[in-house]
Design a protein around this motif. Structure first.
Motif, PDB file in Angstrom:
ATOM      1  N   GLU A  53     -43.517 114.254  -9.371  1.00 60.47           N
ATOM      2  CA  GLU A  53     -44.246 113.274  -8.451  1.00 60.47           C
ATOM      3  C   GLU A  53     -43.182 113.405  -7.106  1.00 60.47           C
ATOM      4  N   HIS A  54     -44.018 113.119  -6.011  1.00 60.62           N
ATOM      5  CA  HIS A  54     -43.093 113.290  -4.875  1.00 60.62           C
ATOM      6  C   HIS A  54     -43.622 112.178  -3.832  1.00 60.62           C
ATOM      7  N   TYR A  55     -43.098 112.072  -2.806  1.00 62.51           N
ATOM      8  CA  TYR A  55     -43.514 110.901  -1.562  1.00 62.51           C
ATOM      9  C   TYR A  55     -44.029 112.123  -0.650  1.00 62.51           C
ATOM     10  N   PRO A  56     -45.397 112.371  -0.445  1.00 67.04           N
ATOM     11  CA  PRO A  56     -45.966 113.139   0.507  1.00 67.04           C
ATOM     12  C   PRO A  56     -45.322 112.696   2.085  1.00 67.04           C
ATOM     13  N   GLY A  57     -45.231 113.551   2.697  1.00 69.75           N
ATOM     14  CA  GLY A  57     -44.654 113.365   4.128  1.00 69.75           C
ATOM     15  C   GLY A  57     -43.029 113.196   4.274  1.00 69.75           C
ATOM     16  N   MET A  58     -42.771 112.283   3.487  1.00 72.69           N
ATOM     17  CA  MET A  58     -41.101 112.078   3.287  1.00 72.69           C
ATOM     18  C   MET A  58     -40.467 113.279   2.691  1.00 72.69           C
ATOM     19  N   THR A  59     -41.034 113.863   1.617  1.00 76.50           N
ATOM     20  CA  THR A  59     -40.620 115.035   0.844  1.00 76.50           C
ATOM     21  C   THR A  59     -40.367 116.253   1.822  1.00 76.50           C
ATOM     22  N   GLU A  60     -41.364 116.410   2.654  1.00 78.48           N
ATOM     23  CA  GLU A  60     -41.423 117.570   3.358  1.00 78.48           C
ATOM     24  C   GLU A  60     -40.429 117.357   4.442  1.00 78.48           C
ATOM     25  N   LYS A  61     -40.464 116.104   5.008  1.00 80.04           N
ATOM     26  CA  LYS A  61     -39.306 115.845   6.163  1.00 80.04           C
ATOM     27  C   LYS A  61     -37.998 115.926   5.751  1.00 80.04           C
ATOM     28  N   VAL A  62     -37.520 115.945   4.464  1.00 83.21           N
ATOM     29  CA  VAL A  62     -36.139 115.857   3.983  1.00 83.21           C
ATOM     30  C   VAL A  62     -35.826 117.410   3.312  1.00 83.21           C
ATOM     31  N   LEU A  63     -36.896 117.912   3.022  1.00 83.36           N
ATOM     32  CA  LEU A  63     -36.641 119.296   2.912  1.00 83.36           C
ATOM     33  C   LEU A  63     -36.575 120.304   4.297  1.00 83.36           C
ATOM     34  N   ARG A  64     -37.163 119.765   5.311  1.00 81.08           N
ATOM     35  CA  ARG A  64     -36.899 120.334   6.636  1.00 81.08           C
ATOM     36  C   ARG A  64     -35.532 120.121   7.054  1.00 81.08           C
ATOM     37  N   GLU A  65     -34.828 118.825   6.789  1.00 83.04           N
ATOM     38  CA  GLU A  65     -33.644 118.647   7.192  1.00 83.04           C
ATOM     39  C   GLU A  65     -32.587 119.379   6.528  1.00 83.04           C
ATOM     40  N   ILE A  66     -32.882 119.509   5.206  1.00 83.11           N
ATOM     41  CA  ILE A  66     -31.844 120.357   4.346  1.00 83.11           C
ATOM     42  C   ILE A  66     -32.080 121.816   4.771  1.00 83.11           C
ATOM     43  N   ALA A  67     -33.110 122.369   5.259  1.00 85.10           N
ATOM     44  CA  ALA A  67     -33.209 123.836   5.710  1.00 85.10           C
ATOM     45  C   ALA A  67     -32.491 123.766   7.067  1.00 85.10           C
ATOM     46  N   GLY A  68     -32.949 122.858   7.806  1.00 87.24           N
ATOM     47  CA  GLY A  68     -32.178 122.937   9.260  1.00 87.24           C
ATOM     48  C   GLY A  68     -30.685 122.812   9.017  1.00 87.24           C
ATOM     49  N   GLU A  69     -30.034 121.990   8.427  1.00 83.21           N
ATOM     50  CA  GLU A  69     -28.632 121.864   8.324  1.00 83.21           C
ATOM     51  C   GLU A  69     -28.170 123.201   7.776  1.00 83.21           C
ATOM     52  N   ALA A  70     -29.041 123.966   6.845  1.00 89.78           N
ATOM     53  CA  ALA A  70     -28.447 125.155   6.462  1.00 89.78           C
ATOM     54  C   ALA A  70     -28.506 126.220   7.387  1.00 89.78           C
ATOM     55  N   ARG A  71     -29.437 126.262   8.242  1.00 88.65           N
ATOM     56  CA  ARG A  71     -29.751 127.262   9.374  1.00 88.65           C
ATOM     57  C   ARG A  71     -28.553 126.784  10.450  1.00 88.65           C
ATOM     58  N   GLN A  72     -28.250 125.608  10.594  1.00 87.63           N
ATOM     59  CA  GLN A  72     -27.061 125.512  11.719  1.00 87.63           C
ATOM     60  C   GLN A  72     -25.829 125.690  11.136  1.00 87.63           C
ATOM     61  N   ARG A  73     -25.371 125.445   9.753  1.00 90.80           N
ATOM     62  CA  ARG A  73     -24.084 125.959   9.106  1.00 90.80           C
ATOM     63  C   ARG A  73     -23.909 127.332   9.203  1.00 90.80           C
ATOM     64  N   TRP A  74     -24.908 128.063   9.015  1.00 88.72           N
ATOM     65  CA  TRP A  74     -24.545 129.578   8.719  1.00 88.72           C
ATOM     66  C   TRP A  74     -25.496 130.264   9.737  1.00 88.72           C
ATOM     67  N   LEU A  76     -28.659 131.028  10.496  1.00 91.94           N
ATOM     68  CA  LEU A  76     -29.597 131.701   9.681  1.00 91.94           C
ATOM     69  C   LEU A  76     -30.636 132.084  10.555  1.00 91.94           C
ATOM     70  N   GLY A  77     -31.530 133.504  10.438  1.00 91.66           N
ATOM     71  CA  GLY A  77     -32.487 133.513  11.238  1.00 91.66           C
ATOM     72  C   GLY A  77     -33.555 132.743  10.734  1.00 91.66           C
ATOM     73  N   ARG A  78     -33.818 132.698   9.485  1.00 91.94           N
ATOM     74  CA  ARG A  78     -35.087 131.940   8.515  1.00 91.94           C
ATOM     75  C   ARG A  78     -34.676 131.289   7.342  1.00 91.94           C
ATOM     76  N   ALA A  79     -35.192 130.307   7.115  1.00 88.81           N
ATOM     77  CA  ALA A  79     -34.861 129.444   5.886  1.00 88.81           C
ATOM     78  C   ALA A  79     -36.439 129.077   5.330  1.00 88.81           C
ATOM     79  N   ARG A  80     -36.659 129.101   4.080  1.00 90.87           N
ATOM     80  CA  ARG A  80     -37.721 128.658   3.455  1.00 90.87           C
ATOM     81  C   ARG A  80     -37.615 127.870   2.260  1.00 90.87           C
ATOM     82  N   ILE A  81     -38.361 127.010   1.943  1.00 89.21           N
ATOM     83  CA  ILE A  81     -38.253 126.196   0.733  1.00 89.21           C
ATOM     84  C   ILE A  81     -39.539 125.885   0.267  1.00 89.21           C
ATOM     85  N   VAL A  82     -40.051 126.157  -1.059  1.00 86.00           N
ATOM     86  CA  VAL A  82     -41.045 125.929  -1.480  1.00 86.00           C
ATOM     87  C   VAL A  82     -40.921 124.947  -2.859  1.00 86.00           C
TER      88      VAL A  82
END
Length: 150
Positions: A53-74, A76-82
């Motif tokens: 189960e997940h919290y729609p809207g909140m889940t996508e927001k958190v995943l975008r934040e995680i990918a965004g943090e990774a993109r800044q640290r390294w 990255l040209g691109r990051a993808r989470i499914v």
């Protein structure tokens, strides 16, 4: 597609996800991916199926934040989470994490970082069903230890 996130019920195609990371992208010489699948056991107990189960809207927001943090640290040209939700059987793919970067180590580290944060911070609730009944799955201490390295 600098950052792309999808939370979905349906299965994903790993080859298509990889192609999306590489499409029109000659600047990044390295692409790393992680694909997680449902196991038929967890902590020495059989698993017949898993329900997420997940919290729609909140889940996508958190995943975008995680990918965004990774993109800044390294850088990255691109990051993808499914990530999938719903009922999943053993052997089904549950998560895809991909990173494209100019160099190999950045792509590998970014994938590990995203998975470590996803395992402990993303708002998913997992319930396993097996011969002994149903049980909710919580983050393990090893997951929290992995997160601390970042």
């Amino acid at each position: 597609m600098a950052i792309a996130v999808s939370v979905q019920r349906e299965a994903f195609d790993v080859a298509a996800e990889y192609a999306q990371l590489r499409r029109d992208n000659s600047a990044d010489g390295a692409t790393a991916m992680f694909v997680g699948s449902v196991r038929d056991f967890n902590v020495a107990q059989s698993v017949a199926h898993l329900e997420l189960e997940h919290y729609p809207g909140m889940t996508e927001k958190v995943l975008r934040e995680i990918a965004g943090e990774a993109r800044q640290r390294w850088q990255l040209g691109r990051a993808r989470i499914v990530h999938r939700f719903g009922r999943l059987d053993p052997g089904e793919d549950i998560v895809f994490v991909g990173a494209a970067a100019p160099h190999r180590q950045a792509a590998l580290d970014a994938c590990a970082f995203m998975m470590d944060f996803l395992k402990t911070r993303a708002p998913f609730w997992k319930k396993e069903s097996g011969p002994d009944g149903e049980r909710w799955v919580e983050a393990r201490e090893s997951d929290r230890d992995a997160l601390r390295r970042w």
